[in-house]
Design a protein around this motif. Structure first.
Motif, mmCIF file in Angstrom:
data_model
loop_
_atom_site.group_PDB
_atom_site.id
_atom_site.type_symbol
_atom_site.label_atom_id
_atom_site.label_comp_id
_atom_site.label_asym_id
_atom_site.label_seq_id
_atom_site.Cartn_x
_atom_site.Cartn_y
_atom_site.Cartn_z
ATOM 1 N N LEU A 90 36.591 -9.705 -33.342
ATOM 2 C CA LEU A 90 35.392 -9.314 -34.084
ATOM 3 C C LEU A 90 34.320 -8.753 -33.153
ATOM 4 O O LEU A 90 33.462 -7.979 -33.585
ATOM 5 N N ALA A 91 34.347 -9.149 -31.894
ATOM 6 C CA ALA A 91 33.378 -8.670 -30.901
ATOM 7 C C ALA A 91 34.064 -8.643 -29.539
ATOM 8 O O ALA A 91 35.245 -8.976 -29.412
ATOM 9 N N SER A 92 33.317 -8.251 -28.505
ATOM 10 C CA SER A 92 33.892 -8.180 -27.164
ATOM 11 C C SER A 92 34.332 -9.567 -26.694
ATOM 12 O O SER A 92 33.824 -10.587 -27.163
ATOM 13 N N VAL A 119 52.638 -14.819 -24.330
ATOM 14 C CA VAL A 119 53.462 -13.782 -23.693
ATOM 15 C C VAL A 119 53.745 -12.634 -24.657
ATOM 16 O O VAL A 119 53.810 -11.460 -24.263
ATOM 17 N N HIS A 120 53.910 -12.947 -25.948
ATOM 18 C CA HIS A 120 54.293 -11.940 -26.943
ATOM 19 C C HIS A 120 53.095 -11.264 -27.615
ATOM 20 O O HIS A 120 53.279 -10.273 -28.329
ATOM 21 N N LEU A 121 51.904 -11.797 -27.385
ATOM 22 C CA LEU A 121 50.737 -11.262 -28.074
ATOM 23 C C LEU A 121 50.188 -10.028 -27.365
ATOM 24 O O LEU A 121 50.148 -9.973 -26.137
ATOM 25 N N PRO A 122 49.747 -9.027 -28.132
ATOM 26 C CA PRO A 122 49.189 -7.824 -27.515
ATOM 27 C C PRO A 122 47.750 -8.039 -27.067
ATOM 28 O O PRO A 122 47.108 -9.025 -27.445
ATOM 29 N N GLU A 123 47.271 -7.109 -26.275
ATOM 30 C CA GLU A 123 45.847 -7.109 -25.937
ATOM 31 C C GLU A 123 45.058 -6.892 -27.230
ATOM 32 O O GLU A 123 45.367 -5.983 -28.006
ATOM 33 N N PRO A 124 44.074 -7.735 -27.519
ATOM 34 C CA PRO A 124 43.332 -7.581 -28.779
ATOM 35 C C PRO A 124 42.585 -6.251 -28.857
ATOM 36 O O PRO A 124 42.228 -5.659 -27.831
ATOM 37 N N VAL A 125 42.367 -5.784 -30.066
ATOM 38 C CA VAL A 125 41.609 -4.561 -30.328
ATOM 39 C C VAL A 125 40.329 -4.958 -31.058
ATOM 40 O O VAL A 125 40.347 -5.803 -31.956
ATOM 41 N N ILE A 126 39.222 -4.359 -30.673
ATOM 42 C CA ILE A 126 37.934 -4.662 -31.296
ATOM 43 C C ILE A 126 37.907 -4.130 -32.734
ATOM 44 O O ILE A 126 38.400 -3.035 -33.009
ATOM 45 N N LEU A 127 37.357 -4.902 -33.634
ATOM 46 C CA LEU A 127 37.295 -4.523 -35.046
ATOM 47 C C LEU A 127 36.663 -3.152 -35.239
ATOM 48 O O LEU A 127 37.117 -2.365 -36.071
ATOM 49 N N ARG A 128 35.636 -2.850 -34.489
ATOM 50 C CA ARG A 128 34.980 -1.553 -34.620
ATOM 51 C C ARG A 128 35.963 -0.407 -34.413
ATOM 52 O O ARG A 128 35.935 0.596 -35.132
ATOM 53 N N ALA A 129 36.859 -0.551 -33.438
ATOM 54 C CA ALA A 129 37.854 0.502 -33.177
ATOM 55 C C ALA A 129 38.868 0.595 -34.319
ATOM 56 O O ALA A 129 39.308 1.687 -34.693
ATOM 57 N N ILE A 130 39.223 -0.555 -34.868
ATOM 58 C CA ILE A 130 40.140 -0.586 -36.013
ATOM 59 C C ILE A 130 39.537 0.160 -37.199
ATOM 60 O O ILE A 130 40.202 0.977 -37.855
#
Length: 352
Positions: A90-92, A119-130
């Protein structure tokens, strides 16, 4: 959206389809064709229109490409599914691990499981970019919908989404996190005037409250768009409450999900004839037409509507066939601009 399984376990279908003149009026309002290989020949031979859903970052472009290649057969939908909302921040955040520890509050209680999952989880993406990504895709396709988005209180996070079977972790995605991401996407749909395909599992009262809240928040902008609760598992009583209060909400049903429970026939019987849609919820394009047609036949049986054997046959309105009923419903769904929204009365609710 569902994990792959043997559909024959859920319904014994007829393996027969009507003439092309009838099929071309059938719309599969919700499916996931980009989850599997899509032979060009299968798309060339596809006899129906499909609503192709996206669910996570990796398939937004796949849906975009499919709709570009087959604009007359594909209604694209862009959005982020609740099963992948833990991948969204949701934020940085300081680090990948800090983000997921924030999401999974009980990570310290399940240290081994958390480290195995991480290990299997991706780098999170910020909601704003989504949201920027969804906005760009929706604006690139004037007929595109928001989807698949939603909420799911039954979902448990697997160790690896892309391994079948991957095994389940002890973790769930906090409902408040799912809801924040869903509401942000719904705000965008209201702003852009785009219809929505929505997932709701074990969240009946939360769905009622969400719809009430969105209606109050967005007013006329909300009633201009249509919402489809896909593979709808609501009780007939809850659905009727929504139907009375929200003229812009429809439901669609699939054999792959709804035939697991006899409740779907009661739901069809209770639902207004003008609010029903059909879907396959399939991930193999070759199955979409048959599975959607299977549900068309169930709707016809429950509602007592005749099944068209030829589109050229002329009948009076009282004897209108199931495909014409459903096609008219789809046209109303696409058109939007619903009127007659009842005043939303706040009342205490509880989860069923």
């Amino acid at each position: 959206m569902c994990y792959e399984h043997d559909i024959s376990d859920t319904i014994s279908h007829r393996d027969t389809l009507p003439p092309p003149s009838v099929l071309r009026h059938v719309v599969d309002v919700h499916c996931h064709p980009t989850d599997s290989e899509i032979p060009v020949k299968s798309m060339d031979n596809l006899p129906i229109i499909i609503g192709a859903m996206s669910t996570l970052q990796a398939d937004q472009g796949l849906v975009r490409d499919l709709a570009t290649a087959f604009p007359d057969k594909v209604v694209p939908s862009f959005g982020y599914h609740p099963w992948f909302t833990h991948w969204i921040a949701l934020a940085s955040y300081e680090s990948k691990e800090s983000h997921y520890r924030h999401i999974f509050k009980d990570a310290d209680e399940h240290t081994e499981a958390f480290q195995k999952l991480l290990v299997h989880l991706p780098e999170p993406v910020i909601l704003r970019a989504i949201l920027d990504d969804v906005r760009q895709n929706l604006m690139a396709f004037p007929s595109a919908m928001l989807g698949e988005v939603g909420i799911d209180k039954a979902f448990r996070v697997p160790y690896d989404h892309f391994t079948s079977p991957g095994g389940l972790t002890p973790f769930t995605v906090p409902f408040e996190h799912q809801l924040a991401i869903l509401e942000a996407q719904l705000d965008l749909a209201a702003e852009l005037g785009r219809n929505v395909s929505m997932h709701s599992v074990k969240s009946q009262m939360a769905t009622v409250e969400l719809l009430d809240r969105m209606a109050v928040k967005h007013g006329e902008h909300w009633t201009k768009i249509s919402i489809d609760i896909h593979s709808c598992g609501l009780s007939p009583q809850t659905w009727l409450s929504i139907e009375r209060r929200h003229p812009n909400v429809f439901l669609s049903l699939s054999t792959v999900i709804n035939s697991r429970s006899p409740n779907h026939r009661a739901l069809i019987a209770a639902c207004s004839p003008r609010r029903i849609l059909v879907e396959s919820d399939c991930h193999k394009i070759e199955d979409c037409a048959q599975r959607t047609w299977d549900m068309v036949l169930i709707v016809a049986e429950v509602k007592g509507w005749p099944v068209e054997s030829s589109w050229e046959e002329v009948v009076d309105e009282s004897q209108q066939g199931v495909v014409r009923h459903l096609e008219n419903n789809w046209k109303e769904f696409v058109q939007g601009n619903h009127v007659g929204l009842n005043k939303i009365i706040k009342r205490p609710t509880r989860e069923r």
